[in-house]
Design a protein around this motif. Structure first.
Motif, PDB file in Angstrom:
ATOM      1  N   PRO A  21       0.829  -1.207   0.000  1.00  0.00           N
ATOM      2  CA  PRO A  21       0.000   0.000   0.000  1.00  0.00           C
ATOM      3  C   PRO A  21       0.863   1.257   0.000  1.00  0.00           C
ATOM      4  CG  PRO A  21      -0.712  -1.552   1.672  1.00  0.00           C
ATOM      5  CD  PRO A  21       0.564  -2.091   1.117  1.00  0.00           C
ATOM      6  N   GLY A  22       0.303   2.340  -0.573  1.00  0.00           N
ATOM      7  CA  GLY A  22       1.047   3.581  -0.717  1.00  0.00           C
ATOM      8  C   GLY A  22       1.662   4.057   0.583  1.00  0.00           C
ATOM      9  N   ILE A  23       0.872   4.030   1.651  1.00  0.00           N
ATOM     10  CA  ILE A  23       1.357   4.606   2.912  1.00  0.00           C
ATOM     11  C   ILE A  23       2.552   3.826   3.445  1.00  0.00           C
ATOM     12  CG2 ILE A  23      -0.196   3.334   4.492  1.00  0.00           C
ATOM     13  CD1 ILE A  23      -0.612   6.194   5.808  1.00  0.00           C
TER      14      ILE A  23
ATOM     15  N   GLN B 120       4.649   2.136   1.526  1.00  0.00           N
ATOM     16  CA  GLN B 120       5.790   2.453   0.660  1.00  0.00           C
ATOM     17  C   GLN B 120       6.425   3.767   1.085  1.00  0.00           C
ATOM     18  OE1 GLN B 120       5.258   2.108  -3.625  1.00  0.00           O
ATOM     19  NE2 GLN B 120       3.358   0.999  -3.246  1.00  0.00           N
ATOM     20  N   MET B 121       5.544   4.735   1.474  1.00  0.00           N
ATOM     21  CA  MET B 121       6.074   6.044   1.844  1.00  0.00           C
ATOM     22  C   MET B 121       6.904   5.928   3.130  1.00  0.00           C
ATOM     23  SD  MET B 121       4.149   9.654   1.850  1.00  0.00           S
ATOM     24  CE  MET B 121       3.434   9.593   3.449  1.00  0.00           C
TER      25      MET B 121
ATOM     26  N   ALA C 264      -2.990  12.689   9.407  1.00  0.00           N
ATOM     27  CA  ALA C 264      -2.619  11.309   9.035  1.00  0.00           C
ATOM     28  C   ALA C 264      -3.440  10.853   7.831  1.00  0.00           C
ATOM     29  CB  ALA C 264      -2.837  10.378  10.217  1.00  0.00           C
TER      30      ALA C 264
ATOM     31  N   ILE D 103      -2.077  12.371   4.765  1.00  0.00           N
ATOM     32  CA  ILE D 103      -0.818  11.709   4.372  1.00  0.00           C
ATOM     33  C   ILE D 103      -1.147  10.450   3.568  1.00  0.00           C
ATOM     34  CG2 ILE D 103       1.140  10.371   5.287  1.00  0.00           C
ATOM     35  CD1 ILE D 103       1.324  12.439   7.557  1.00  0.00           C
ATOM     36  N   ASN D 104      -2.170   9.715   4.040  1.00  0.00           N
ATOM     37  CA  ASN D 104      -2.578   8.503   3.323  1.00  0.00           C
ATOM     38  C   ASN D 104      -3.060   8.846   1.909  1.00  0.00           C
ATOM     39  OD1 ASN D 104      -3.059   5.805   2.884  1.00  0.00           O
ATOM     40  ND2 ASN D 104      -5.054   5.786   3.931  1.00  0.00           N
TER      41      ASN D 104
ATOM     42  N   TYR E 292      -2.247  11.413   0.140  1.00  0.00           N
ATOM     43  CA  TYR E 292      -1.080  11.828  -0.633  1.00  0.00           C
ATOM     44  C   TYR E 292      -0.295  10.607  -1.124  1.00  0.00           C
ATOM     45  CZ  TYR E 292       3.630  13.548  -1.580  1.00  0.00           C
ATOM     46  OH  TYR E 292       4.846  13.786  -2.155  1.00  0.00           O
ATOM     47  N   SER E 293      -0.101   9.621  -0.199  1.00  0.00           N
ATOM     48  CA  SER E 293       0.706   8.458  -0.603  1.00  0.00           C
ATOM     49  C   SER E 293      -0.028   7.599  -1.638  1.00  0.00           C
ATOM     50  CB  SER E 293       1.119   7.628   0.613  1.00  0.00           C
ATOM     51  OG  SER E 293      -0.027   7.082   1.218  1.00  0.00           O
ATOM     52  N   ILE E 294      -1.369   7.561  -1.551  1.00  0.00           N
ATOM     53  CA  ILE E 294      -2.133   6.807  -2.573  1.00  0.00           C
ATOM     54  C   ILE E 294      -1.914   7.448  -3.942  1.00  0.00           C
ATOM     55  CG2 ILE E 294      -4.474   6.297  -3.413  1.00  0.00           C
ATOM     56  CD1 ILE E 294      -5.277   5.893  -0.453  1.00  0.00           C
TER      57      ILE E 294
ATOM     58  N   LYS F 237       0.625   9.522  -4.799  1.00  0.00           N
ATOM     59  CA  LYS F 237       2.037   9.476  -5.194  1.00  0.00           C
ATOM     60  C   LYS F 237       2.439   8.098  -5.702  1.00  0.00           C
ATOM     61  CE  LYS F 237       6.732  10.226  -3.933  1.00  0.00           C
ATOM     62  NZ  LYS F 237       7.723  10.164  -2.897  1.00  0.00           N
ATOM     63  N   TYR F 238       2.005   7.029  -5.006  1.00  0.00           N
ATOM     64  CA  TYR F 238       2.440   5.674  -5.394  1.00  0.00           C
ATOM     65  C   TYR F 238       1.416   4.968  -6.287  1.00  0.00           C
ATOM     66  CZ  TYR F 238       6.131   6.472  -2.025  1.00  0.00           C
ATOM     67  OH  TYR F 238       7.206   7.000  -1.365  1.00  0.00           O
TER      68      TYR F 238
ATOM     69  N   THR G  48      -1.595   3.837  -5.910  1.00  0.00           N
ATOM     70  CA  THR G  48      -2.187   2.595  -5.401  1.00  0.00           C
ATOM     71  C   THR G  48      -3.702   2.779  -5.304  1.00  0.00           C
ATOM     72  OG1 THR G  48      -1.609   3.368  -3.193  1.00  0.00           O
ATOM     73  CG2 THR G  48      -0.124   1.773  -4.209  1.00  0.00           C
TER      74      THR G  48
ATOM     75  N   GLU H  85      -7.369   1.762  -0.065  1.00  0.00           N
ATOM     76  CA  GLU H  85      -6.443   1.939   1.061  1.00  0.00           C
ATOM     77  C   GLU H  85      -6.899   3.036   2.029  1.00  0.00           C
ATOM     78  OE1 GLU H  85      -2.499   2.389  -0.556  1.00  0.00           O
ATOM     79  OE2 GLU H  85      -2.721   0.530  -1.688  1.00  0.00           O
TER      80      GLU H  85
ATOM     81  N   GLN I 234      -6.078   0.869   5.124  1.00  0.00           N
ATOM     82  CA  GLN I 234      -4.856   1.264   5.822  1.00  0.00           C
ATOM     83  C   GLN I 234      -5.165   2.105   7.066  1.00  0.00           C
ATOM     84  OE1 GLN I 234      -1.885  -0.114   4.881  1.00  0.00           O
ATOM     85  NE2 GLN I 234      -3.368  -1.216   3.616  1.00  0.00           N
TER      86      GLN I 234
ATOM     87  N   TYR J 199      -2.751   2.048   9.943  1.00  0.00           N
ATOM     88  CA  TYR J 199      -1.569   2.889   9.773  1.00  0.00           C
ATOM     89  C   TYR J 199      -1.910   4.351  10.044  1.00  0.00           C
ATOM     90  CZ  TYR J 199       1.835  -0.441   8.055  1.00  0.00           C
ATOM     91  OH  TYR J 199       2.741  -1.453   7.979  1.00  0.00           O
ATOM     92  N   VAL J 200      -3.119   4.772   9.577  1.00  0.00           N
ATOM     93  CA  VAL J 200      -3.541   6.172   9.759  1.00  0.00           C
ATOM     94  C   VAL J 200      -3.640   6.486  11.257  1.00  0.00           C
ATOM     95  CG1 VAL J 200      -5.447   7.802   9.388  1.00  0.00           C
ATOM     96  CG2 VAL J 200      -4.690   6.308   7.519  1.00  0.00           C
TER      97      VAL J 200
END
Ligand SMILES: NC(=O)c1ccc[n+]([C@@H]2O[C@H](COP(=O)([O-])OP(=O)(O)OC[C@H]3O[C@@H](n4cnc5c(N)ncnc54)[C@H](O)[C@@H]3O)[C@@H](O)[C@H]2O)c1
Lengths: 430, 79
Positions: free
Chosen positions: A332-334, A336-337, B25, B28-29, B31-33, B35-36, B38, B42, B46, B49-50
């Motif tokens: 998952p993206g988070i 990876q970050m 948080a 950030i999730n 943003y990462s979705i 950026k990557y 995905t 998520e 996720q 993680y958040v």
């Protein structure tokens, strides 16, 4: 390649479950079972086969035949071999399966006395042409083991006799009937791998490639170990590479335009005449190269045909397809970050500058081409052969695949022997 | 034993800090979705993680505020 045998019916049922039937519908062996009329033998007539050459391969063919013989209404009417112990072993297999074939030591007796519908020829390479051509003259269909013949002229003569007699000629390239290859080829031809730039194929073993002689008696050396002598065989080229050049040509849907090669007897310096270490490059008109090597003093890499396109790779022998997209990035993206930040914080500074990243192989494990890979491709080929005999013909494409593979194998040998890059002489083009 | 009394204003302030940490948080999730590249699934999958990142942000905010509080006290006394 020869795995546990499933009958064609079981295999088709399993294909239906995995949804692969549609993609295989165009395959040569499924085509053999289509409802076109029986112009050869009726479905209730017994198909009579004779095996000429009952050595290791001939007996393997026999065993596979008996796995479907009663279902397909086939029998073994005769066996032929000029080496008594092999003939006896083959006869034993038949007896175990309740069949009592006639036995001969000269294949001409098979033709004149037994008159089978078809023969399976599994003699040493240099003996293929004579028997095949004589069978065609007598109106008998032929399944001939690969490679077709020892010389270019004999190969051409076999093909011409097949055309002139209008009898079936199937060459023993069982991969043409292997569902992994059929499915993979479909994908390659549909463009799933993109533009194929290179095919890499190899066959590596680590043994002397010798068979034991009865009582260690050297008088049997050439009879038993014929594949080590140039008079009878082109060694690794005709015995192993011929299968793989057939796969390369099939994948690219074309024959090469030239071949160059080099070879040596590097390790097994025991009086053999054929090389134990060969390397060749086949070039195709569109620029694709097939890079081939074979050796018998290291087996780490085994055997493989790697079809490499700009979008993906297929490795047939291990039933795998790989994508060029980096499919290892699945986290998952988070996550990876977080891992990227961690790497930035804790990794050491690169010494040689940021651009120096070694191009190591992609670790991706790929995906299976087909799920159900428990079958014997040779048995599927033999079942198709029986149906071809009933229909009175086989797809010409199959014969041409065998012919071109055999010709290009022998041209490979000539390229090695002459040290030149060779093209196909006009007279061998069909 | 003496009861610890947390004033309502303090509680409100802490709830606001927790909420802001959760929002950061969450962003950030997002943003990462992007950026990557995905899956948007998520956003939910996720969530663990958040929450974890939100707790870290909250703890950082507590430490920061405590440091500011101490610094202020020392500064004011000196004056
Ligand atoms: N398709 C495949 O995967 C595959 C695998 C193995 C072998 N082969 C091919 O099968 C053929 C046989 O190979 P093998 O390993 O069984 O060899 P082998 O030496 O074990 O068998 C050959 C047999 O032919 C007999 N023979 C020789 N001359 C004869 C003649 N004039 N008449 C009748 N019989 C004769 C020999 O006595 C022997 O029993 C070769 O062409 C080989 O390339 C194909």
């Amino acid at each position: 390649m020869n795995k546990i045998y499933q009958s064609r019916r079981d295999f088709l049922r399993n294909l239906a479950i995995t949804g692969s039937v549609a993609t295989l519908a165009a395959s040569p062996w499924l085509g053999a079972f289509s409802n076109t009329p029986f112009k050869g033998k009726g479905p209730n007539d017994k198909v009579r086969l004779s095996v000429i050459g009952t050595g290791i391969r001939g007996r393997q063919l026999l065993r596979l035949l008996f796995t479907f013989a009663s279902e397909a209404n086939v029998t073994v009417s005769s066996l032929c071999d000029n080496f008594a112990p092999h003939l006896e072993e083959a006869l034993e297999i038949c007896h175990l399966n309740g069949v009592k074939p006639k036995t001969y030591t000269d294949y001409r007796d098979v033709i004149e006395k037994d008159k089978p519908d078809a023969v399976l020829i599994a003699t040493p390479l240099h003996e293929h042409a004579r028997a095949t051509i004589d069978c065609f003259s007598a109106g008998i269909h032929v399944f001939c083991e690969k490679s077709m013949a020892r010389t270019l002229d004999d190969t051409r003569a076999m093909y011409d006799a097949h055309i002139a007699s209008n009898r079936i000629l199937v060459v023993g390239h069982q991969r043409l009937f292997n569902p992994v290859y059929l499915e993979g080829m479909q994908r390659i031809h549909n463009g799933e791998l993109g533009t194929i730039g290179q095919i890499r194929a190899y066959w590596h073993r680590n043994n002397d490639w010798r068979r034991p002689l009865p009582n260690n008696d050297m008088k049997f050396e050439r009879q038993i170990n014929w594949r080590l002598y140039k008079e009878y065989s082109a060694g690794l080229l005709t015995e192993l590479m011929s299968h793989q050049i057939q796969v390369a040509n099939w994948a690219l849907q074309q024959s090469p335009v030239s071949v160059m090669g080099t070879a040596s007897i590097r390790f097994w310096r025991d009086g053999r005449e054929v090389h134990d270490n060969v390397a060749l490059i086949y070039s195709y008109a569109d620029g694709t190269k097939c890079i081939y090597d074979s050796m018998i003093s290291n087996k780490k890499y085994g055997l493989e045909e790697q079809i490499m396109g700009h979008l993906g790779t297929i490795e047939f022998e291990t039933n795998r397809q790989y994508s060029e997209k980096d499919e290892s990035i699945k986290a998952p993206g988070i996550q990876q970050m977080i891992s990227d930040i961690e790497n930035k914080v804790f990794d050491k500074l690169p010494i040689g500058g940021a651009s120096w990243v070694p191009e190591i192989a992609v670790g991706d494990q790929g995906k299976k081409i087909i799920e159900n890979d428990q079958f014997s491709d040779t048995a599927l080929q033999l079942e198709a052969l029986v149906n071809f005999i009933r229909k009175g013909s086989a797809p010409e494409k199959l014969t041409k695949e065998g012919y071109n593979a055999s010709i290009w194998t022998l041209l490979g040998e000539n390229a090695i022997d002459t040290g030149q890059e060779l093209k196909m002489p006009e007279k061998y083009i069909i | 034993m003496k009861d610890i009394v947390i004033p309502a204003a303090r509680i409100k302030k802490e709830i606001a800090a927790v909420l802001i940490s959760l929002i950061i948080a969450f962003l950030i999730n997002v943003y990462s979705i992007i950026k990557y590249q995905t899956s948007w699934v998520e956003l939910f999958s996720q969530i663990g993680y958040v929450v974890f990142i939100a707790i870290i942000i909250y703890i950082i905010s507590v430490v920061l505020r405590a440091l500011i509080y101490i610094a202020k006290k020392v500064f004011v006394k000196k004056l």
